[in-house]
Design an enzyme around this catalytic site. Structure first.
Site, PDB file in Angstrom:
ATOM      1  CB  CYS A 164      12.950   9.441   7.693  1.00  0.00           C
ATOM      2  SG  CYS A 164      13.885   8.294   6.685  1.00  0.00           S
ATOM      3  CD  GLU A 168      12.527   4.887   8.668  1.00  0.00           C
ATOM      4  OE1 GLU A 168      12.202   5.730   9.555  1.00  0.00           O
ATOM      5  OE2 GLU A 168      12.920   5.199   7.557  1.00  0.00           O
ATOM      6  CE  LYS A 171      -2.196   2.794   2.764  1.00  0.00           C
ATOM      7  NZ  LYS A 171      -2.091   3.999   1.918  1.00  0.00           N
TER       8      LYS A 171
HETATM    9  O1  TXE Z   1       2.078   9.970   7.141  1.00  0.00           O
HETATM   10  P1  TXE Z   1       1.247   8.709   7.582  1.00  0.00           P
HETATM   11  P2  TXE Z   1       1.577  11.440   6.877  1.00  0.00           P
HETATM   12  C1  TXE Z   1       6.189  11.989   9.158  1.00  0.00           C
HETATM   13  C2  TXE Z   1       6.293  13.464   8.866  1.00  0.00           C
HETATM   14  C3  TXE Z   1       4.927  13.795   8.411  1.00  0.00           C
HETATM   15  C4  TXE Z   1       4.101  12.919   9.329  1.00  0.00           C
HETATM   16  C5  TXE Z   1       2.736  12.581   8.845  1.00  0.00           C
HETATM   17  O2  TXE Z   1       6.625  14.176  10.027  1.00  0.00           O
HETATM   18  O3  TXE Z   1       4.623  15.139   8.542  1.00  0.00           O
HETATM   19  O4  TXE Z   1       4.842  11.732   9.413  1.00  0.00           O
HETATM   20  O5  TXE Z   1       2.784  12.236   7.503  1.00  0.00           O
HETATM   21  C6  TXE Z   1      -0.752   4.984   5.781  1.00  0.00           C
HETATM   22  N1  TXE Z   1      -3.390   2.105   9.084  1.00  0.00           N
HETATM   23  N2  TXE Z   1       6.618  11.161   8.066  1.00  0.00           N
HETATM   24  O6  TXE Z   1       0.348  11.783   7.629  1.00  0.00           O
HETATM   25  O7  TXE Z   1      -0.181   9.042   7.806  1.00  0.00           O
HETATM   26  C7  TXE Z   1      -0.840   6.124   4.802  1.00  0.00           C
HETATM   27  O8  TXE Z   1      -1.930   5.926   3.925  1.00  0.00           O
HETATM   28  C8  TXE Z   1      -2.546   1.745   8.106  1.00  0.00           C
HETATM   29  C9  TXE Z   1       7.816  10.411   8.303  1.00  0.00           C
HETATM   30  O9  TXE Z   1       1.500  11.604   5.432  1.00  0.00           O
HETATM   31  O10 TXE Z   1       2.011   8.052   8.648  1.00  0.00           O
HETATM   32  C10 TXE Z   1       0.524   6.028   4.150  1.00  0.00           C
HETATM   33  O11 TXE Z   1       0.547   4.989   3.194  1.00  0.00           O
HETATM   34  N3  TXE Z   1      -1.920   2.625   7.310  1.00  0.00           N
HETATM   35  C11 TXE Z   1       8.031   9.393   7.285  1.00  0.00           C
HETATM   36  C12 TXE Z   1       1.421   5.661   5.322  1.00  0.00           C
HETATM   37  O12 TXE Z   1       0.550   5.121   6.308  1.00  0.00           O
HETATM   38  C13 TXE Z   1      -2.161   3.923   7.508  1.00  0.00           C
HETATM   39  C14 TXE Z   1       7.641   9.669   5.917  1.00  0.00           C
HETATM   40  C15 TXE Z   1       2.185   6.826   5.959  1.00  0.00           C
HETATM   41  O13 TXE Z   1       1.269   7.864   6.231  1.00  0.00           O
HETATM   42  C16 TXE Z   1      -3.037   4.364   8.514  1.00  0.00           C
HETATM   43  C17 TXE Z   1       6.395  10.395   5.832  1.00  0.00           C
HETATM   44  C18 TXE Z   1      -3.653   3.389   9.331  1.00  0.00           C
HETATM   45  N4  TXE Z   1      -4.495   3.703  10.321  1.00  0.00           N
HETATM   46  C19 TXE Z   1       5.946  11.128   6.897  1.00  0.00           C
HETATM   47  N5  TXE Z   1      -3.077   5.712   8.463  1.00  0.00           N
HETATM   48  C20 TXE Z   1       9.325   8.641   7.353  1.00  0.00           C
HETATM   49  N6  TXE Z   1       9.514   7.870   8.428  1.00  0.00           N
HETATM   50  O14 TXE Z   1      10.144   8.680   6.460  1.00  0.00           O
HETATM   51  C21 TXE Z   1      -2.266   6.103   7.473  1.00  0.00           C
HETATM   52  N7  TXE Z   1      -1.719   5.023   6.880  1.00  0.00           N
END
Ligand code: TXE
Length: 492
Positions: A285, A251, A176
């Site tokens: 990250c 991660e 996904k």
């Molecule tokens: O990420 P989300 P978001 C950090 C960064 C950013 C914050 C939020 O600070 O501002 O996270 O970003 C899926 N069950 N990083 O909101 O929501 C979602 O669809 C299963 C750090 O965009 O964590 C996507 O595919 N899956 C980071 C994935 O999770 C779920 C990189 C990540 O989205 C879900 C990006 C659920 N309940 C943002 N809810 C890094 N570590 O590199 C969402 N998703």
């Protein structure tokens, strides 16, 4: 001609069951790039079922490793063939520069090739029990059905860091991508299909976490969830998985310190700090967002960083003159702007940036300039929280001990850098820092054969390297008695 179907379930491309769609936006200009399928919970449940059937009832988990390795090599070849097209898709979807997208494609080619080789090296081992009639073997087997969830900042790279070892191990999976940036993953899955990965082994679901997250994570049919994304979502995924005792590898980003001692080579230190934080507009990250610099050079160092930051050319990622692109979305830019307001309210001193560009050439793109805050300290939220934008905070230290304590004063622990001309000090500091990767006189580099992952709230798993394959394996002990005798315990 109708829209191409975007869900891949049990070897068949199809639309979302209820016909739902989502607009995919180009962050460089705010236009709609394309419209994709938006899966619903029933689609996700079907994808998990297809992966379950392929694991339980097909020969895939027992495929000879040479065959699996050949498939991984074939995927790498196809990625090389389509390098231009996939890089272009990644740039249009994420906003990153084309140069960065090429680096990402080249990286994942190397990752598929690395795991193709590693798959053929058996990690099974014989245990000496001291009894010559016993053969005791510890062997590795595929863990089963995996759900692989990726974020929007490195869509292709992060999903491949999961898919390559999962295929190498003999797992089946549901992939996904982030609903914000799914396009390179769709292109990749088409290549994986073309490479000949059997039906049901890899399934693709596009959709929001809110809609399909529960169907993918709150289920007894999944054996491992590998998640990269925000910390709060990581907690939600862990909670959903807990009742099923599903393994979860996380991660979750970082707030990464970059320690610069006064004896460090000046030019390369300036260059590394600038690149480490502003590459991909800070949406990395492992971005070096916390500069921790020795007090004696701090003023001059910050003055030069200001000059260098103001010279960065941001713009459309397809324009070869752009050195960095827009933020991924206008919603994300608003989050970054809220951190700028917070930093000012906390007393940080704005050195440069901090306001979205007004120049009409940037139009409806979600651009934000490199931003530096000086005179920060560890009590500030701007120093502790991941902004995921082009924001550098500056703190000063006097002693080596202080520098280490400051570098470790974070709930995260993904990566850190130390710059000094003194090799003994570099080694001491690298050992003392509680982070998953420490770069000495370098920053932001990784390689397929070395593990990547975090301490603390940065996560609990490892990607890349042998440990990145082990995530997708179960360990089994097989005990063979070559000369069975009566034990006689209950004989008298
Ligand atoms: O990420 P989300 P978001 C950090 C960064 C950013 C914050 C939020 O600070 O501002 O996270 O970003 C899926 N069950 N990083 O909101 O929501 C979602 O669809 C299963 C750090 O965009 O964590 C996507 O595919 N899956 C980071 C994935 O999770 C779920 C990189 C990540 O989205 C879900 C990006 C659920 N309940 C943002 N809810 C890094 N570590 O590199 C969402 N998703």
């Amino acid at each position: 001609m109708g829209r191409e179907p975007g869900l891949y379930i049990g070897g068949t491309w199809r639309h979302a069951a209820n016909g739902a769609t989502r607009d995919i936006i180009n962050p460089a200009d705010g236009t709609i790039l394309t419209i994709v399928d938006e899966a619903q919970p029933t689609d996700a449940t079907e994808a998990v079922a297809a992966a379950r059937t392929a694991f339980d009832s097909s020969s895939w988990p027992q495929t000879p490793v040479n065959q699996r390795a050949a498939l991984l090599d074939r995927i790498a070849e196809l990625l090389v063939r389509d390098r231009e097209e996939i890089a272009r898709i990644e740039t249009l979807d994420t906003g990153k520069t084309l140069r960065e997208s090429y680096i990402d494609v080249d990286d994942v080619v190397a990752v598929f090739r690395y795991y193709a080789r590693l798959a053929t090296i058996s990690s099974d081992r014989l245990v000496d029990t001291g009894d010559p009639t016993i053969v005791s073997r510890v062997i590795s087997e595929p863990i089963g059905v995996c759900v692989l969830i990726a974020p929007w900042n490195y869509p292709l790279l992060q999903i491949c860091w999961k898919i390559a070892p999962a295929l190498a191990a003999g797992c089946t999976m549901v992939v996904k991508p982030s609903e914000v940036t799914p396009l390179s993953t769709v292109a990749l899955v088409r290549l994986i299909d073309e490479a000949g990965v059997p039906a049901g082994v890899l399934n693709l679901i596009q959709g929001s976490g809110a809609a399909v997250g529960a169907a993918l994570t709150d289920t007894a049919d999944v054996d491992l969830i590998s998640f990269t994304g925000g910390a709060a979502t990581g907690v939600a995924v862990s909670r959903a998985a807990a009742p099923h005792i599903t393994r979860v590898a996380l991660e979750l980003g970082g707030k990464n310190p970059h320690l610069v001692f006064a004896d460090a080579d000046w030019n390369s230190a300036i260059d590394a700090v600038i690149t480490g934080v502003f590459l991909h507009s800070g949406q990395v990250c492992s971005a070096g967002t916390r500069l921790i610099v020795e007090r004696s050079i701090a003023d001059a160092f910050v003055a030069e960083l200001k000059t260098r930051a103001e010279a960065i050319r941001f713009g459309d990622g397809l324009d070869p003159r752009s050195q960095t692109g827009p933020l991924v979305s206008t919603a994300h830019r608003e989050k970054v702007e809220s951190y700028v307001r917070l930093a000012i309210s906390e007393g940080a001193v704005l050195v440069t940036g901090g306001q979205r560009p007004t120049d009409p050439q940037f139009g409806a793109g979600s651009y934000f300039p490199p931003t530096i805050f000086d005179h920060c300290d560890r009590s500030m939220r701007i120093v502790q929280e991941e902004t995921f934008g082009p924001i550098l905070t500056v703190e000063r230290f006097t002693t080596e001990r202080q520098a280490i304590d400051m570098g470790n004063d974070t709930s995260y622990g993904l990566a850190a850098g130390v710059r000094t001309a003194d090799p003994a000090r570099a080694e001491r500091v690298a050992r003392a820092l509680r982070h998953g990767t420490v770069w000495i006189n370098d920053f932001g580099i990784y390689t397929p054969a070395a593990e990547w992952g975090g301490f603390g709230r940065s996560g609990n798993g490892r990607e890349l390297g042998p440990a990145g394959l082990a995530e997708y394996q179960e360990t089994k002990h097989v005990w063979t008695n070559t000369s069975p005798q009566e034990v006689g315990w209950f004989a008298d």
